[in-house]
Design an enzyme around this catalytic site. Structure first.
Site, mmCIF file in Angstrom:
data_model
loop_
_atom_site.group_PDB
_atom_site.id
_atom_site.type_symbol
_atom_site.label_atom_id
_atom_site.label_comp_id
_atom_site.label_asym_id
_atom_site.label_seq_id
_atom_site.Cartn_x
_atom_site.Cartn_y
_atom_site.Cartn_z
ATOM 1 C CB SER A 1 -0.956 -0.043 1.201
ATOM 2 O OG SER A 1 -1.939 0.944 1.108
ATOM 3 C CG ASP B 1 6.832 4.886 -11.843
ATOM 4 O OD1 ASP B 1 7.538 3.860 -11.770
ATOM 5 O OD2 ASP B 1 5.612 4.856 -12.075
ATOM 6 C CE LYS C 1 -4.778 -1.986 0.745
ATOM 7 N NZ LYS C 1 -4.836 -0.533 0.443
#
Length: 530
Positions: free
Chosen positions: A300, A311, A325
């Site tokens: 999470s 990224d 998740k």
């Protein structure tokens, strides 16, 4: 199927259908206050049914329990992370996520029919009053707490309470062999989510976060600033076994690393509404390099941190594939102290990938406990065994390939260290042994500093040998490497009891393969900019 089951099954199905209609028509948390049994036909229908069961059904029925079970059954049909939290459970969950509770500030255990203080929590009321580890709490407000079977819930109910109320204790202190009276005023006790922070080397710092609670960002800033003052240039951010928490807190921490305007995360709900979160210019570590440690229990909010940095080509993700998740829950009160956490949106990393692993056609047991599947599939030992979906391939601004569809795959893979895994018996028995040893050897570590413990602890193996002499023979087989690592673990447990959790991690991290890999990369000058 017995007669009672045949009677109850239609009732449960009927309640499930009615509750499903109710949720479908009323549970719009953005527009409505959530209330039960209002004026709609669906709400009146379920209210009438419950009245029939309560007043007309032939046997006495706990309708609250029936309704709780029905709600849980419905949520089980949605996704693994939409859950019902009873009023009793919600209090504990809320305390943990708020980062504090009201009580006297101790960790305890029942030891030989006595309530024994295992640890006095820093900055809590008991520390201020002079309570010590090893003290036996015999009486609390005239209630005898020794010599009888009492459970943890009863003890918590006795010792916790409202702020600024007092509790009178009678304590037996073994070192002084006498009974001591204490009056302790209950107060707020912090529940820390930053377990440890220290310098691994001259310019490499380390911070361990166990969850993202309401106070985590403030704790993190204190740790970060302390390490920066000590000359930190690169940081190891340890998010292993961190199940997540508040998304907003995770984004605050990410903002410390990313430059102004960088996309951190975005969410999308069923109506297609997209909410984006961007970094600001306030970050204190935008020029430093960060190594993020993850494993299969990093979930999470931990994955939001790792995904945002990966990224944006900021930092290096080290370890093994994370849990997977990518769903966001909203907590909604049900009016009686209970609540549901309902999945209301999905989150996506800056490149646009969802890292939610599949949950359709899987039971919660299989979904949450896929460690064995990963182990037998080989991915805990070999990065090439991690299954990726080429249709979920994404590219970062600097051309690095990343994948969606089931967790964050690390930039640098580190296999699992099987020599650090012991049978569950040892994890349970060793903690009990450490407590007992310290309780009966009060003076052995008197005046020791952390450095003394690091250099002198159990050099002659008398502590290890005493432990081994007390356990069944079937648990006494250690290889040379396993014995070395278990002795290190025992040393860390002693350090935790004598000092704090920070001392525990400073010791166990000495043989940690991920930490050693990061130090190796750091010593090689990693990262090397193109």
């Amino acid at each position: 199927m017995n007669r009672r089951t045949r009677i109850f099954l239609p009732l449960i199905i009927a309640i499930s259908i009615a509750m499903g209609i109710f949720l479908g028509t009323s549970l719009n948390y953005q527009k409505k206050t959530i209330t039960f049994f209002g004026g709609t036909p669906q709400e009146r229908k379920i209210k009438r049914l419950i009245d029939y069961i309560q007043y007309e059904y032939v046997d006495e029925v706990d309708t609250d329990s029936l309704l709780d079970g029905t709600i849980k059954h419905m949520l089980d049909k949605l996704d693994p992370h939409s859950v019902y939290i009873s009023a009793r459970e919600l209090e504990g969950v809320s305390e943990s996520m708020n980062g504090k509770f009201v009580g006297i500030g101790i960790q305890f255990r029942m030891y030989r029919d006595s309530l024994t203080v295992v640890k006095v929590l820093d900055k809590g009321p008991s520390e201020k009053a002079g309570i010590k580890a090893g003290d036996r709490i015999l009486i609390a407000d005239n209630d005898t707490l020794y010599g009888k079977q009492i459970n943890s819930d009863y003890i918590l109910k006795t010792l916790k309470g409202k702020p600024d109320t007092s509790v009178d204790l009678i304590i037996y202190r073994k070192s002084e062999d006498e009974l001591l009276p204490f009056t302790i005023v209950r107060g707020e006790v912090p529940i820390n989510s930053v377990d440890a922070h220290y310098m691994l080397s001259e310019d490499l710092g380390y911070i361990k976060i166990n969850k993202f609670a309401a106070t985590t960002y403030q704790e993190f800033k204190v740790a970060l600033n302390d390490l920066l003052d000590k000359g930190m240039k690169k940081l190891v951010l340890d998010l292993r076994h961190n199940p997540g928490g508040y998304l907003q807190v995770a984004t605050q921490i990410i903002d410390e690393f990313l430059e102004d305007g960088k996309l951190i995360v975005f969410t999308k709900n069923k109506k297609g509404r997209i909410d984006e979160t961007f970094a600001t210019s306030k970050g204190d570590f935008e020029d430093g390099h960060v190594f993020v440690l993850i494993n299969g229990a990093s979930a999470s909010a931990s994955e939001i941190v790792a995904g945002a940095l990966q990224d944006n080509d900021k930092g290096t993700i080290v370890g093994r594939r994370s849990f997977g998740k990518g769903l966001v829950q909203q907590e909604m009160q049900l009016g009686d102290g209970s609540a549901v956490r309902l999945t209301v949106s999905r989150y996506y990393t800056p490149t646009g990938r969802s890292i939610q692993k599949p949950y359709e056609n899987k039971g919660n047991g299989e979904y949450f406990n896929d460690f064995e599947q990963r182990y037998h599939g080989g991915e805990l030992m070999n990065a090439d065994s991690i299954k990726v979906n080429d249709s979920l391939k994404y590219e970062t601004p600097k051309g690095k390939i990343v994948y969606g569809g089931g967790g964050i795959i690390p930039d640098i893979f580190v296999p699992i260290d099987t020599t650090m895994f012991f049978p569950d018996f040892h994890y349970q028995r060793s903690r009990q042994f450490v407590f007992q040893y310290l309780d009966t050897h009060v003076d052995e570590f008197e005046g020791w500093s952390f450095d003394t413990l690091m250099s002198d602890f159990d050099k002659d193996k008398h502590i290890f040998n005493e432990y081994m002499s007390e356990i069944p023979s079937e648990f006494q087989s250690f290889t040379g490497e396993e014995e070395k690592n278990f002795r290190l673990y025992l040393k860390a447990l002693f350090a935790q009891q004598i000092f704090d959790i920070n001392a525990y991690f400073r010791i166990v991290n000495e043989q940690d393969m991920m930490i050693r890999k990061v130090i190796e990369l750091h010593d090689e000058g990693y990262p090397i900019d193109p």
